[in-house]
Design an enzyme around this catalytic site. Sequence first.
Site, PDB file in Angstrom:
ATOM      1  CB  SER A  66      14.462 -14.303 -22.959  1.00 11.10           C
ATOM      2  OG  SER A  66      13.523 -13.292 -23.256  1.00 11.10           O
ATOM      3  CE  LYS A 103      13.468 -11.435 -18.728  1.00 15.04           C
ATOM      4  NZ  LYS A 103      14.166 -12.442 -19.485  1.00 15.04           N
TER       5      LYS A 103
END
Length: 145
Positions: A66, A103
Amino acid sequence: MPKREIEIFPIAQDAGTFVQLIEGAEVHAGFPSPVQEAYQSQPIDLNKELVAHPATTYLVKVVGDSMINEGIDAGDMLVVDRSLFPTEKSIAVCIYEGEFALKRIIQRDDAVFLLSGNEAYPPIRIDNTTDLQVWGVVVWVLKRK
């Protein structure tokens, strides 16, 4: 059982492991330069170089893809400091809805988003019903080449 996105390891302090530092030579990533005389200086302790806050710093092993466009790949080790507050330039280890996620946290107008570094994963909008905790901030990315 869901697949873990990261693995967390404490950093051993005073392990007595040192790495030799080569000083006096520059390694250019662009055009080659003449070889200069290099010498070995005193060894360095990587804990002292990489860890500003030993009591709140951990190594985290990345699993998944990711954050590949951020230069973070599966198998990379992250040095994560839990005492730091994230900024928009930071990449954070978050606990999102009870699961770890790596993130970037950004704020746009009145909205907060978690962004992946991979277009295959859409931004996650955070609202007042979202279960989100910032676990720590990435301060170093260690890669094996």
